[in-house]
Design a protein around this motif. Sequence first.
Motif, PDB file in Angstrom:
ATOM      1  N   PRO A 125       0.654  -1.148  -0.051  1.00  0.00           N
ATOM      2  CA  PRO A 125       0.014  -0.005  -0.027  1.00  0.00           C
ATOM      3  C   PRO A 125       0.887   1.238  -0.018  1.00  0.00           C
ATOM      4  O   PRO A 125       1.896   1.166   0.527  1.00  0.00           O
ATOM      5  CB  PRO A 125      -0.715  -0.089   1.420  1.00  0.00           C
ATOM      6  CG  PRO A 125      -0.812  -1.335   1.634  1.00  0.00           C
ATOM      7  CD  PRO A 125       0.408  -1.981   1.104  1.00  0.00           C
ATOM      8  N   PRO A 126       0.399   2.358  -0.727  1.00  0.00           N
ATOM      9  CA  PRO A 126       1.275   3.701  -0.770  1.00  0.00           C
ATOM     10  C   PRO A 126       1.738   4.059   0.377  1.00  0.00           C
ATOM     11  O   PRO A 126       2.863   4.528   0.607  1.00  0.00           O
ATOM     12  CB  PRO A 126       0.248   4.645  -1.366  1.00  0.00           C
ATOM     13  CG  PRO A 126      -0.834   3.712  -2.027  1.00  0.00           C
ATOM     14  CD  PRO A 126      -0.992   2.459  -1.299  1.00  0.00           C
ATOM     15  N   GLN A 127       0.994   4.126   1.673  1.00  0.00           N
ATOM     16  CA  GLN A 127       1.849   4.479   2.933  1.00  0.00           C
ATOM     17  C   GLN A 127       2.263   3.369   3.775  1.00  0.00           C
ATOM     18  O   GLN A 127       2.182   3.789   5.031  1.00  0.00           O
ATOM     19  CB  GLN A 127       1.082   5.609   3.428  1.00  0.00           C
ATOM     20  CG  GLN A 127       0.412   7.042   2.678  1.00  0.00           C
ATOM     21  CD  GLN A 127       1.803   7.544   2.088  1.00  0.00           C
ATOM     22  OE1 GLN A 127       2.814   7.858   3.088  1.00  0.00           O
ATOM     23  NE2 GLN A 127       1.771   8.003   0.971  1.00  0.00           N
ATOM     24  N   ALA A 128       2.777   2.494   3.329  1.00  0.00           N
ATOM     25  CA  ALA A 128       2.802   1.243   4.478  1.00  0.00           C
ATOM     26  C   ALA A 128       4.131   1.501   5.096  1.00  0.00           C
ATOM     27  O   ALA A 128       5.283   2.214   4.500  1.00  0.00           O
ATOM     28  CB  ALA A 128       2.979   0.082   3.467  1.00  0.00           C
ATOM     29  N   ASN A 129       4.128   1.113   6.421  1.00  0.00           N
ATOM     30  CA  ASN A 129       5.077   1.407   7.288  1.00  0.00           C
ATOM     31  C   ASN A 129       6.020   0.076   7.171  1.00  0.00           C
ATOM     32  O   ASN A 129       5.756  -0.961   6.443  1.00  0.00           O
ATOM     33  CB  ASN A 129       4.809   1.692   8.595  1.00  0.00           C
ATOM     34  CG  ASN A 129       4.046   0.525   9.172  1.00  0.00           C
ATOM     35  OD1 ASN A 129       4.211  -0.755   9.038  1.00  0.00           O
ATOM     36  ND2 ASN A 129       3.171   0.783  10.284  1.00  0.00           N
ATOM     37  N   ALA A 130       7.028   0.182   7.881  1.00  0.00           N
ATOM     38  CA  ALA A 130       8.132  -1.232   7.745  1.00  0.00           C
ATOM     39  C   ALA A 130       7.474  -2.684   8.209  1.00  0.00           C
ATOM     40  O   ALA A 130       7.460  -3.447   7.277  1.00  0.00           O
ATOM     41  CB  ALA A 130       9.518  -0.849   8.611  1.00  0.00           C
ATOM     42  N   ALA A 131       6.630  -2.464   8.988  1.00  0.00           N
ATOM     43  CA  ALA A 131       5.918  -3.861   9.436  1.00  0.00           C
ATOM     44  C   ALA A 131       4.717  -4.241   8.383  1.00  0.00           C
ATOM     45  O   ALA A 131       4.921  -5.288   8.019  1.00  0.00           O
ATOM     46  CB  ALA A 131       5.199  -3.789  10.750  1.00  0.00           C
ATOM     47  N   GLN A 132       4.191  -3.443   7.927  1.00  0.00           N
ATOM     48  CA  GLN A 132       3.383  -3.444   6.776  1.00  0.00           C
ATOM     49  C   GLN A 132       3.927  -3.961   5.429  1.00  0.00           C
ATOM     50  O   GLN A 132       3.293  -4.944   4.634  1.00  0.00           O
ATOM     51  CB  GLN A 132       2.305  -2.281   6.447  1.00  0.00           C
ATOM     52  CG  GLN A 132       1.604  -2.121   7.461  1.00  0.00           C
ATOM     53  CD  GLN A 132       0.884  -0.720   7.458  1.00  0.00           C
ATOM     54  OE1 GLN A 132       1.314   0.128   7.000  1.00  0.00           O
ATOM     55  NE2 GLN A 132      -0.308  -0.339   8.028  1.00  0.00           N
TER      56      GLN A 132
END
Length: 167
Positions: A125-132
């Motif tokens: 997803p466009p604003q995914a963080n490291a865990a995502q």
Amino acid sequence: MATSTRWCTRGTLRCPRRPVGGGTEDSATEGFATALLIQFGTDGRITVLNCGHPAPCAVENGLVRELALPDAELPLGMFHLSSERGRPHTVETTPQVLVCVTGGITETRAPEGTFFDPARHWAPPPQANAAQVVDHLTAAARAWGGRPRNDDVAVVAVEASAAGALT
């Protein structure tokens, strides 16, 4: 006004625990290991020394690109095969997330035999963080292979904080 980027000191690592050398013929003869050394600069640049490891990928706004790293070094334990030595390479980039994988990801094959390429075969997803990013990447590789993997799987994702705060 000058801006700076600081890299967080925490990342996300997913690596299942299992014994080394699962008793296969290859495990007794493999006398090498790949490695990836990454230095995160306070100026937003990263310096990478690659010793036979899959190249890291930059993830930004849902787009994934493999970092171009010339002069790859031989894997650890194989230096005796060449007098040539790779050099660290500085990359002028500040990706939203930097993700590194082991061969257990890049050697995942589709049923027809095509290898999984993290830079081409998935998009977080466009604003995914490291865990995502880790969750989406491992799910995509699992779906690509369609069967249990026989290789180790480790994924490390590190995110930058543009505000300078450690997150």
